[in-house]
Design a protein around this motif. Structure first.
Motif, PDB file in Angstrom:
ATOM      1  N   GLU A  39       2.420   6.332   4.044  1.00 25.08           N
ATOM      2  CA  GLU A  39       1.571   7.326   4.698  1.00 25.08           C
ATOM      3  C   GLU A  39       2.361   8.622   4.846  1.00 25.08           C
ATOM      4  N   ASP A  40       2.084   9.564   3.973  1.00 26.03           N
ATOM      5  CA  ASP A  40       2.882  10.786   3.869  1.00 26.03           C
ATOM      6  C   ASP A  40       1.982  11.998   4.039  1.00 26.03           C
ATOM      7  N   THR A  41       2.165  12.752   5.115  1.00 26.15           N
ATOM      8  CA  THR A  41       1.305  13.910   5.364  1.00 26.15           C
ATOM      9  C   THR A  41       1.527  15.030   4.356  1.00 26.15           C
ATOM     10  N   ARG A  42       2.701  15.076   3.709  1.00 23.09           N
ATOM     11  CA  ARG A  42       2.948  16.119   2.716  1.00 23.09           C
ATOM     12  C   ARG A  42       2.108  15.918   1.459  1.00 23.09           C
ATOM     13  N   ASP A  43       1.850  14.650   1.136  1.00 24.79           N
ATOM     14  CA  ASP A  43       1.069  14.335  -0.061  1.00 24.79           C
ATOM     15  C   ASP A  43       0.298  13.041   0.198  1.00 24.79           C
ATOM     16  N   PRO A  44      -0.761  13.114   1.001  1.00 32.57           N
ATOM     17  CA  PRO A  44      -1.438  11.897   1.433  1.00 32.57           C
ATOM     18  C   PRO A  44      -2.131  11.125   0.316  1.00 32.57           C
ATOM     19  N   HIS A  45      -2.354  11.773  -0.831  1.00 32.52           N
ATOM     20  CA  HIS A  45      -3.045  11.096  -1.931  1.00 32.52           C
ATOM     21  C   HIS A  45      -2.112  10.828  -3.118  1.00 32.52           C
ATOM     22  N   HIS A  46      -0.809  10.696  -2.846  1.00 31.73           N
ATOM     23  CA  HIS A  46       0.155  10.535  -3.941  1.00 31.73           C
ATOM     24  C   HIS A  46      -0.039   9.208  -4.673  1.00 31.73           C
ATOM     25  N   GLN A  68       4.906  -0.791   3.596  1.00 30.21           N
ATOM     26  CA  GLN A  68       4.397   0.213   2.673  1.00 30.21           C
ATOM     27  C   GLN A  68       5.436   0.636   1.638  1.00 30.21           C
ATOM     28  N   HIS A  89       7.070   3.732   4.638  1.00 30.59           N
ATOM     29  CA  HIS A  89       7.723   4.112   3.388  1.00 30.59           C
ATOM     30  C   HIS A  89       9.224   4.330   3.579  1.00 30.59           C
ATOM     31  N   CYS A 149       8.104   6.643  -0.636  1.00 26.48           N
ATOM     32  CA  CYS A 149       7.601   7.945  -1.088  1.00 26.48           C
ATOM     33  C   CYS A 149       8.704   8.799  -1.696  1.00 26.48           C
ATOM     34  N   THR A 167       0.845  -1.195   0.000  1.00 18.65           N
ATOM     35  CA  THR A 167       0.000   0.000   0.000  1.00 18.65           C
ATOM     36  C   THR A 167       0.883   1.248   0.000  1.00 18.65           C
TER      37      THR A 167
END
Length: 228
Positions: free
Chosen positions: A54-61, A83, A107, A86, A51
């Motif tokens: 989990e990246d708060t800078r670009d959560p929908h990357h 995961q 990531h 990123c 999956t």
């Protein structure tokens, strides 16, 4: 996929997933490519690999092309998650790694040979854990950290700095020597050098130790983090 792999009929395998030989994949596990898995791995039930990180800078990357590699003879127990990267090229698990149940591998993490992560540990992004290190139950490791080889991280720890090789990190105590690893992995003949390095920062002369310490010190410097 080869016929020597045992895959439970409820498992989901999606995209470009390469499996070696002699792997087992448990019930309701999900493997999403691009993913390369070597030989002799045991993947328990309800494991999720592939999956997006989990990246708060670009959560929908879009992580659809971001790869994970897993080596040989690893054990990945139930409810663990690995995961996709990123920022770097890869999330990687080497050989003979043991992830106990409910472990979060994020990531851009890199786990080297023989790492043991015990139940319910949460690893932050862009963390490197070097060979034969052990992370105790319920520990949390901050992003960008480097966990040195043959080290021990105590149960319930919150790791905010790097942990040097052959050391034991126990919160609110001075760093001590991981004598368990010295005995288990046959370093008794250089125990004095290990003690001097862990307790006093003296560079070891033994070639085996020098390789391990140099690798850690390089990653430590690159991380920009402090150490215990």
């Amino acid at each position: 996929m080869t016929t020597t792999n045992t895959i439970h009929p409820t498992a989901v395998i999606e995209g470009d997933v390469e499996l070696g030989e002699g792997n087992s994949v448990g019930a309701y596990s999900v493997l999403i490519g691009p993913l390369s898995i070597g030989d002799g791995n045991q993947i328990g039930p309800h494991v999720v690999i592939g999956t997006p990180g989990e990246d708060t800078r670009d959560p929908h990357h879009d992580a659809s092309r971001n790869p994970i590699t897993i080596g040989n003879r690893n054990i990945i127990r139930e409810f663990s998650v690995i995961q996709k990267p990123c920022y770097g090229p890869l999330t990687s698990i080497a050989d003979d790694v043991f992830l106990m149940h409910g472990v979060h591998i994020p990531h851009d993490a890199h786990l080297h040979d023989g790492v043991v992560i015990t139940p319910l540990c949460v690893i932050g992004g862009i963390v490197t854990i070097l060979e034969n290190a052990t992370v105790g139950m319920g520990a949390q490791v901050h992003q960008y950290s480097v966990i040195g080889p043959y080290s021990m991280t105590a149960t319930g720890s919150t790791v905010m700095k790097n942990i040097r090789p052959f050391s034991r990190y126990i919160p609110y105590r001075d760093i001590s020597v991981n004598y368990y690893a010295i005995e288990k992995y046959g370093f008794q003949d250089v125990a004095d050098e290990i003690e001097e390095y862990v307790l006093n920062g003296s560079a070891p002369k033994d070639a085996r130790l020098k390789r391990l310490v140099d690798q850690y010190e390089t990653l430590h410097a690159e991380s920009g983090r402090k150490q215990y």
